[in-house]
Design a protein around this motif. Structure first.
Motif, PDB file in Angstrom:
ATOM      1  N   ASP A 215       0.827  -1.211   0.000  1.00  0.00           N
ATOM      2  CA  ASP A 215       0.000   0.000   0.000  1.00  0.00           C
ATOM      3  C   ASP A 215       0.863   1.264   0.000  1.00  0.00           C
ATOM      4  N   ILE A 216       2.030   1.189   0.624  1.00  0.00           N
ATOM      5  CA  ILE A 216       2.976   2.315   0.569  1.00  0.00           C
ATOM      6  C   ILE A 216       3.501   2.465  -0.861  1.00  0.00           C
ATOM      7  N   PHE A 217       3.807   1.329  -1.488  1.00  0.00           N
ATOM      8  CA  PHE A 217       4.306   1.351  -2.865  1.00  0.00           C
ATOM      9  C   PHE A 217       3.369   2.099  -3.806  1.00  0.00           C
ATOM     10  N   ASP A 218       2.077   2.042  -3.531  1.00  0.00           N
ATOM     11  CA  ASP A 218       1.109   2.700  -4.419  1.00  0.00           C
ATOM     12  C   ASP A 218       1.375   4.207  -4.502  1.00  0.00           C
ATOM     13  N   PHE A 219       2.082   4.737  -3.498  1.00  0.00           N
ATOM     14  CA  PHE A 219       2.397   6.167  -3.477  1.00  0.00           C
ATOM     15  C   PHE A 219       3.853   6.467  -3.828  1.00  0.00           C
ATOM     16  N   THR A 220       4.707   5.448  -3.746  1.00  0.00           N
ATOM     17  CA  THR A 220       6.148   5.718  -3.890  1.00  0.00           C
ATOM     18  C   THR A 220       6.790   5.059  -5.101  1.00  0.00           C
ATOM     19  N   PRO A 229      -1.091   0.251 -12.600  1.00  0.00           N
ATOM     20  CA  PRO A 229      -0.991   1.716 -12.553  1.00  0.00           C
ATOM     21  C   PRO A 229      -0.724   2.225 -11.135  1.00  0.00           C
ATOM     22  N   ALA A 230       0.222   3.180 -11.013  1.00  0.00           N
ATOM     23  CA  ALA A 230       0.508   3.774  -9.704  1.00  0.00           C
ATOM     24  C   ALA A 230      -0.684   4.613  -9.246  1.00  0.00           C
ATOM     25  N   SER A 231      -0.830   4.749  -7.943  1.00  0.00           N
ATOM     26  CA  SER A 231      -1.916   5.540  -7.319  1.00  0.00           C
ATOM     27  C   SER A 231      -3.309   4.993  -7.616  1.00  0.00           C
ATOM     28  N   SER A 232      -3.402   3.758  -8.088  1.00  0.00           N
ATOM     29  CA  SER A 232      -4.708   3.213  -8.479  1.00  0.00           C
ATOM     30  C   SER A 232      -5.628   3.021  -7.272  1.00  0.00           C
ATOM     31  N   ASP A 233      -5.062   2.693  -6.112  1.00  0.00           N
ATOM     32  CA  ASP A 233      -5.904   2.484  -4.927  1.00  0.00           C
ATOM     33  C   ASP A 233      -6.653   3.755  -4.553  1.00  0.00           C
ATOM     34  N   LEU A 234      -5.918   4.857  -4.447  1.00  0.00           N
ATOM     35  CA  LEU A 234      -6.548   6.121  -4.065  1.00  0.00           C
ATOM     36  C   LEU A 234      -7.539   6.575  -5.132  1.00  0.00           C
ATOM     37  N   LYS A 235      -7.151   6.448  -6.383  1.00  0.00           N
ATOM     38  CA  LYS A 235      -8.036   6.846  -7.490  1.00  0.00           C
ATOM     39  C   LYS A 235      -9.360   6.091  -7.423  1.00  0.00           C
ATOM     40  N   ASP A 236      -9.296   4.808  -7.032  1.00  0.00           N
ATOM     41  CA  ASP A 236     -10.500   3.975  -6.959  1.00  0.00           C
ATOM     42  C   ASP A 236     -11.234   4.111  -5.629  1.00  0.00           C
ATOM     43  N   ALA A 272      -0.185  14.756  -3.401  1.00  0.00           N
ATOM     44  CA  ALA A 272       0.785  15.694  -2.827  1.00  0.00           C
ATOM     45  C   ALA A 272       0.548  15.862  -1.324  1.00  0.00           C
ATOM     46  N   LEU A 273      -0.717  15.881  -0.925  1.00  0.00           N
ATOM     47  CA  LEU A 273      -1.043  16.024   0.499  1.00  0.00           C
ATOM     48  C   LEU A 273      -0.584  14.796   1.289  1.00  0.00           C
ATOM     49  N   VAL A 274      -0.794  13.611   0.721  1.00  0.00           N
ATOM     50  CA  VAL A 274      -0.341  12.386   1.395  1.00  0.00           C
ATOM     51  C   VAL A 274       1.181  12.404   1.541  1.00  0.00           C
ATOM     52  N   GLU A 275       1.874  12.789   0.455  1.00  0.00           N
ATOM     53  CA  GLU A 275       3.339  12.809   0.481  1.00  0.00           C
ATOM     54  C   GLU A 275       3.875  13.864   1.442  1.00  0.00           C
ATOM     55  N   ASP A 276       3.100  14.929   1.654  1.00  0.00           N
ATOM     56  CA  ASP A 276       3.527  16.004   2.542  1.00  0.00           C
ATOM     57  C   ASP A 276       3.173  15.723   4.007  1.00  0.00           C
ATOM     58  N   SER A 277       2.513  14.615   4.254  1.00  0.00           N
ATOM     59  CA  SER A 277       2.105  14.257   5.615  1.00  0.00           C
ATOM     60  C   SER A 277       3.070  13.223   6.201  1.00  0.00           C
ATOM     61  N   LYS A 278       2.777  12.797   7.414  1.00  0.00           N
ATOM     62  CA  LYS A 278       3.567  11.726   8.040  1.00  0.00           C
ATOM     63  C   LYS A 278       2.980  10.346   7.737  1.00  0.00           C
TER      64      LYS A 278
END
Length: 322
Positions: A215-220, A229-236, A272-278
């Motif tokens: 699940d971390i990989f989906d963002f990194t 496809p990257a970011s597919s979890d959040l998109k869905d 961007a918000l997820v990446e800018d968070s902890k």
């Protein structure tokens, strides 16, 4: 980083036998389903789940492992593969592990039937192990996989999803197969009930850590690395640990998700918000916590190279992030 291939060297020969047997198990009675299955089993993948079954089998047997241990590893991979076929239909994924999915090659009808076919075959071979406890464990896995998909669907775009609900869904979708197949291997080795429970907890925590890392990989990671496809979890609308943590810090993220990224650029803003968070670091810590718990449940097994490999598996799961 240790590769899965080198890590599995104690069961390398077993995995070669497994790969050959899987294609034979499917048979040639149904040409299109056989073709679909051959495409799946030839698509690569690290075979982590059957490797763990084989490692647990060798770590709990004084002598060589039995044909029933080998068959359990094959059943585990069949169940996993069947679940992937159905997941790809539900998620409308065009590729997995860098190759075309079954439904993109053969259509949804064949893909659903191919998944059903593999589940049915796995169930038949499971029944032929003639061990009711093992049958119950792996039958529970098949129920859990469906429950996990339903839980994921009903919580889509739900910004109020709790970490407990996320972990429950993660157990159903991923960790149940790690947990119950590890315990089943121990039961076939006739371990004590206490050891069987430790094997279950090892698999459960390792499976949770494994999925949290995914699940971390989906963002990194890139689409090439992920095989989808990257970011597919959040998109869905599938809110995973990094997002759940980020929501605690970034109230504007809640609005973007609730509106299902309806404006152009909304998804990019959310990322961007997820990446800018902890969120990502806290998710790493969560994965490390479960990996540590997995290792603690290995302490009861007698010392052996295969037990050490099972312990090293926890480090491998985390090292995938490096």
């Amino acid at each position: 980083m240790t590769s899965a291939t080198s890590l599995f060297s104690p069961v390398e020969a077993d995995l070669h036998i497994l790969a050959d047997n899987l294609k034979q198990l499917v048979g040639n009675d149904h040409p299109i389903l056989s073709l679909a299955a051959e495409h799946l089993f030839g698509a690569g993948g690290k075979r982590i789940r059957p490797a763990i079954v084989l490692l647990v089998s060798r770590a709990t047997m004084h002598d060589d492992i039995t044909p029933r241990h080998r068959r359990l590893a094959e059943i585990t991979e069949m169940i996993h593969t069947a679940s992937l076929v159905h997941d790809d239909v539900v998620d409308e994924s065009e590729t997995r592990r860098g190759v075309d999915t079954v439904h993109s090659l053969f259509g949804n009808r064949v893909a659903v039937l191919a998944g059903d076919f593999l589940f049915a075959q796995a169930s038949w071979y499971l029944a032929n192990l003639d061990n009711l406890d093992v049958v119950k464990l792996l039958s529970q896995v098949i129920m859990d996989l469906a429950t996990g998909e339903i839980l994921q669907a009903v919580n889509s775009f739900d910004v109020d999803i709790s970490m407990d609900t996320y972990l429950q869904k993660t157990y159903y979708k991923t960790a149940t197969l790690f947990a119950n197949s590890s315990k089943a291997a121990g039961i076939l080795s006739e371990v004590s009930p206490e050891t069987a429970e430790n094997l279950y907890e090892y698999g459960r925590n390792l499976g949770l850590a494994f999925q949290i890392v995914d699940d971390i990989f989906d963002f990194t990671s890139s689409a090439d690395t992920l095989g989808k496809p990257a970011s597919s979890d959040l998109k869905d609308g599938h809110l995973t640990a990094p997002v759940i943590y980020a929501l605690e810090e970034k109230p504007e993220l809640k609005t973007l998700i609730e509106e299902e990224f309806e404006q152009a650029g909304d998804l990019e803003k959310a990322l961007a918000l997820v990446e800018d968070s902890k969120g990502i670091q806290r998710s790493r810590d969560l994965a490390a916590y479960h990996a540590k718990l997995a290792v603690e449940h290995m302490s009861q097994l007698p010392s052996s190279p295969t037990r050490q490999t099972l312990i090293d598996m926890a480090d491998y799961v985390l090292s995938r992030l490096n």
